[in-house]
Design a protein around this motif. Structure first.
Motif, short mmCIF file in Angstrom:
data_model
loop_
_atom_site.label_atom_id
_atom_site.label_comp_id
_atom_site.label_asym_id
_atom_site.label_seq_id
_atom_site.Cartn_x
_atom_site.Cartn_y
_atom_site.Cartn_z
N VAL A 47 0.85 -1.20 0.00
CA VAL A 47 0.00 0.00 0.00
C VAL A 47 0.88 1.25 0.00
CG1 VAL A 47 -1.94 -1.09 1.22
CG2 VAL A 47 -0.14 0.02 2.54
N LYS A 48 0.28 2.38 -0.31
CA LYS A 48 1.00 3.64 -0.18
C LYS A 48 0.95 4.09 1.28
CE LYS A 48 2.07 4.32 -4.51
NZ LYS A 48 1.80 5.53 -5.28
N ALA A 49 1.95 4.90 1.66
CA ALA A 49 2.02 5.31 3.07
C ALA A 49 1.92 6.82 3.25
CB ALA A 49 3.32 4.81 3.68
N ASP A 50 1.87 7.57 2.12
CA ASP A 50 1.93 9.04 2.25
C ASP A 50 0.82 9.72 1.44
OD1 ASP A 50 2.88 8.45 -0.31
OD2 ASP A 50 4.16 10.23 -0.34
N GLN A 51 -0.28 8.99 1.19
CA GLN A 51 -1.36 9.56 0.39
C GLN A 51 -2.64 9.66 1.23
OE1 GLN A 51 0.50 7.59 -3.71
NE2 GLN A 51 -1.68 7.41 -3.36
N PRO A 52 -2.88 10.86 1.81
CA PRO A 52 -4.02 11.01 2.71
C PRO A 52 -5.34 10.66 2.02
CG PRO A 52 -2.97 13.15 2.24
CD PRO A 52 -2.10 12.09 1.66
N ALA A 109 -2.81 0.12 -4.15
CA ALA A 109 -2.01 1.34 -3.98
C ALA A 109 -2.20 2.30 -5.14
CB ALA A 109 -0.54 0.96 -3.82
N THR A 110 -3.42 2.80 -5.31
CA THR A 110 -3.74 3.74 -6.40
C THR A 110 -3.06 3.29 -7.71
OG1 THR A 110 -1.93 5.30 -5.79
CG2 THR A 110 -4.13 5.73 -4.88
N TYR A 111 -3.22 2.00 -7.98
CA TYR A 111 -2.43 1.30 -8.98
C TYR A 111 -3.22 1.16 -10.28
CZ TYR A 111 1.05 -2.42 -10.08
OH TYR A 111 2.07 -3.18 -10.60
N SER A 112 -2.90 1.98 -11.27
CA SER A 112 -3.66 1.96 -12.52
C SER A 112 -3.40 0.68 -13.31
CB SER A 112 -3.29 3.14 -13.41
OG SER A 112 -3.67 4.34 -12.79
N ALA A 116 0.96 -2.22 -20.23
CA ALA A 116 2.39 -2.42 -19.94
C ALA A 116 2.57 -3.18 -18.62
CB ALA A 116 3.10 -1.08 -19.88
N ARG A 117 1.83 -2.81 -17.61
CA ARG A 117 1.95 -3.49 -16.30
C ARG A 117 1.41 -4.91 -16.36
NH1 ARG A 117 0.08 1.87 -12.89
NH2 ARG A 117 2.12 2.90 -12.93
N LYS A 118 0.41 -5.10 -17.23
CA LYS A 118 -0.16 -6.45 -17.37
C LYS A 118 0.83 -7.44 -17.95
CE LYS A 118 -5.16 -5.77 -18.00
NZ LYS A 118 -6.16 -5.75 -19.06
N THR A 161 1.96 6.41 -13.96
CA THR A 161 1.39 6.70 -15.27
C THR A 161 1.36 8.22 -15.56
OG1 THR A 161 -0.79 6.43 -14.28
CG2 THR A 161 0.05 4.58 -15.53
N PRO A 162 1.09 9.09 -14.58
CA PRO A 162 1.10 10.53 -14.88
C PRO A 162 2.49 11.03 -15.31
CG PRO A 162 -0.13 10.12 -12.87
CD PRO A 162 0.55 8.83 -13.22
N ALA A 163 3.55 10.51 -14.68
CA ALA A 163 4.91 10.92 -15.09
C ALA A 163 5.15 10.49 -16.53
CB ALA A 163 5.95 10.31 -14.16
N VAL A 202 -7.85 12.19 -7.32
CA VAL A 202 -8.26 11.76 -5.98
C VAL A 202 -7.08 11.83 -4.99
CG1 VAL A 202 -7.91 9.28 -6.40
CG2 VAL A 202 -9.63 10.02 -4.73
N ILE A 203 -5.89 11.63 -5.50
CA ILE A 203 -4.69 11.75 -4.65
C ILE A 203 -4.45 13.23 -4.34
CG2 ILE A 203 -2.19 11.37 -4.53
CD1 ILE A 203 -2.54 9.05 -6.52
N LEU A 204 -4.57 14.06 -5.38
CA LEU A 204 -4.34 15.51 -5.20
C LEU A 204 -5.34 16.12 -4.23
CD1 LEU A 204 -3.67 16.44 -8.95
CD2 LEU A 204 -2.00 15.94 -7.15
N LYS A 226 -7.74 3.64 -14.07
CA LYS A 226 -8.58 2.61 -13.45
C LYS A 226 -7.76 1.86 -12.42
CE LYS A 226 -11.34 1.92 -17.59
NZ LYS A 226 -11.70 1.01 -18.66
N TYR A 227 -8.15 2.01 -11.17
CA TYR A 227 -7.37 1.38 -10.10
C TYR A 227 -7.69 -0.11 -9.98
CZ TYR A 227 -6.15 6.03 -8.25
OH TYR A 227 -5.66 7.30 -8.08
N GLY A 228 -6.65 -0.92 -10.05
CA GLY A 228 -6.80 -2.35 -9.90
C GLY A 228 -6.03 -2.87 -8.70
N1 GLU Z 1 -2.59 5.74 -10.71
C1 GLU Z 1 -1.32 6.13 -11.18
C2 GLU Z 1 -0.33 4.99 -11.24
O1 GLU Z 1 -0.67 3.91 -10.97
C3 GLU Z 1 -0.74 7.26 -10.35
C4 GLU Z 1 -0.79 7.04 -8.88
C5 GLU Z 1 0.40 6.32 -8.33
O2 GLU Z 1 1.54 6.58 -8.78
O3 GLU Z 1 0.22 5.52 -7.42
O4 GLU Z 1 0.79 5.15 -11.61
#
Ligand code: GLU
Length: 279
Positions: A47-52, A109-112, A116-118, A161-163, A202-204, A226-228
């Motif tokens: 999980v993420k630890a710094d995303q309120p 973890a806000t994981y799109s 590519a990740r698949k 993905t945003p970067a 949603v993170i912002l 799309k968060y999976g």
């Molecule tokens: N949802 C995007 C991603 O999976 C941005 C959020 C994040 O980095 O966790 O990359």
């Protein structure tokens, strides 16, 4: 004679038992998350630890947020109580590796979900749909959307993905600084070294709520995220079981309740549950 053949039967049985035990152990890393949860009553969840509002480590060392609630609900459906969960911090860049190496059993973890990740992991879900947006200082009247990125200094997180989108689509306009976590980007925007943080709306919203009057979300999403729930690539049974758990969470009201309690607090409008994409 009878004695001997009986002995032989036992010997064979004992051998095959040993073989099963060894085989079971050797295959443990490839076992489905369903079996692991059922047998061990324990799961390690990235999980993420710094995303309120989403995944945040509190001063007492526990974790809160919508992703944490989703993780707990799914774990429970797989037979694991909250006390059996170990939350492990992941950052955007190490999620695939943590799953592939077996450092975590699943990632929430806000994981799109992306093609590519698949190639490396598989995904249950989506359990939420976000969109890439911009977080700027509250007094910034110029940066009104992605069309106004010219000459701006942007911050995002490596492996996100945003970067990637900034690098492929806005490289000519904007300068990108990649950090390890979003919270370090927030500090740089607040400090004035950088103009904006770009990631999912949603993170912002969580960071804007943490710094009222200092930061604001622009509010013009320019991607679909799309968060999976990430898990081992070949764990088809696990993916199905997690999708079943999510379906139940959507249907029994727990999903909306968890979202309202965690993300709703930041002023983010709570949407309808998305359509699961089973594959
Ligand atoms: N949802 C995007 C991603 O999976 C941005 C959020 C994040 O980095 O966790 O990359």
């Amino acid at each position: 004679m009878f004695g001997r053949s009986l002995y032989a039967v036992f010997a064979v049985a004992a051998l095959s038992l040993t073989a099963t035990a060894c085989g079971g152990q050797a295959a443990a890393s490839n076992a489905s998350i369903v079996d692991k949860a059922k047998n061990d009553k324990k799961l390690v969840i990235g999980v993420k630890a710094d995303q309120p509002g989403l995944g945040l480590r509190t001063p007492d060392g526990s974790f809160t947020g919508f992703d944490i609630e989703v993780a707990k609900y799914v774990a429970k459906q797989l037979g694991v109580e909250p006390s059996g969960i170990t939350f492990k911090e992941t950052v955007s860049a190490n999620r695939e590796a943590f799953i592939e190496q077996g450092q975590v059993d699943m990632v929430v973890a806000t994981y799109s979900i992306t093609d590519a990740r698949k190639q490396k992991v598989s995904f249950a879900g989506p359990y939420f749909v976000a969109g890439q947006d911009l977080l700027v200082r509250a007094d910034d009247a110029a940066l009104t959307g992605p069309e106004a990125l010219n000459g701006k200094k942007l911050c995002s997180v490596a492996g996100s993905t945003p970067a990637q989108k900034v690098k492929t689509e806005y490289a000519k306009e904007a300068q990108l600084q990649e950090e390890r976590t979003y919270s370090s980007c927030v500090d740089r925007v607040l400090g004035g070294q950088l103009d904006a943080l770009t990631t999912d709306n949603v993170i912002l919203a969580g960071y804007a709520a943490q710094h009222p009057g200092k930061l604001k979300v622009v509010g013009k999403p320019f991607s679909t995220e799309k968060y999976g729930i990430g898990l081992k690539k070949d764990d088809t049974a696990g993916r199905k079981a997690i999708n079943d758990a999510l379906e139940k969470m959507f249907a029994d009201g727990s999903w909306t309740k968890a979202l309202q309690a965690s993300v709703g607090a930041s002023g983010f409008a709570v949407p309808q549950a998305p359509q699961l994409e089973r594959y």
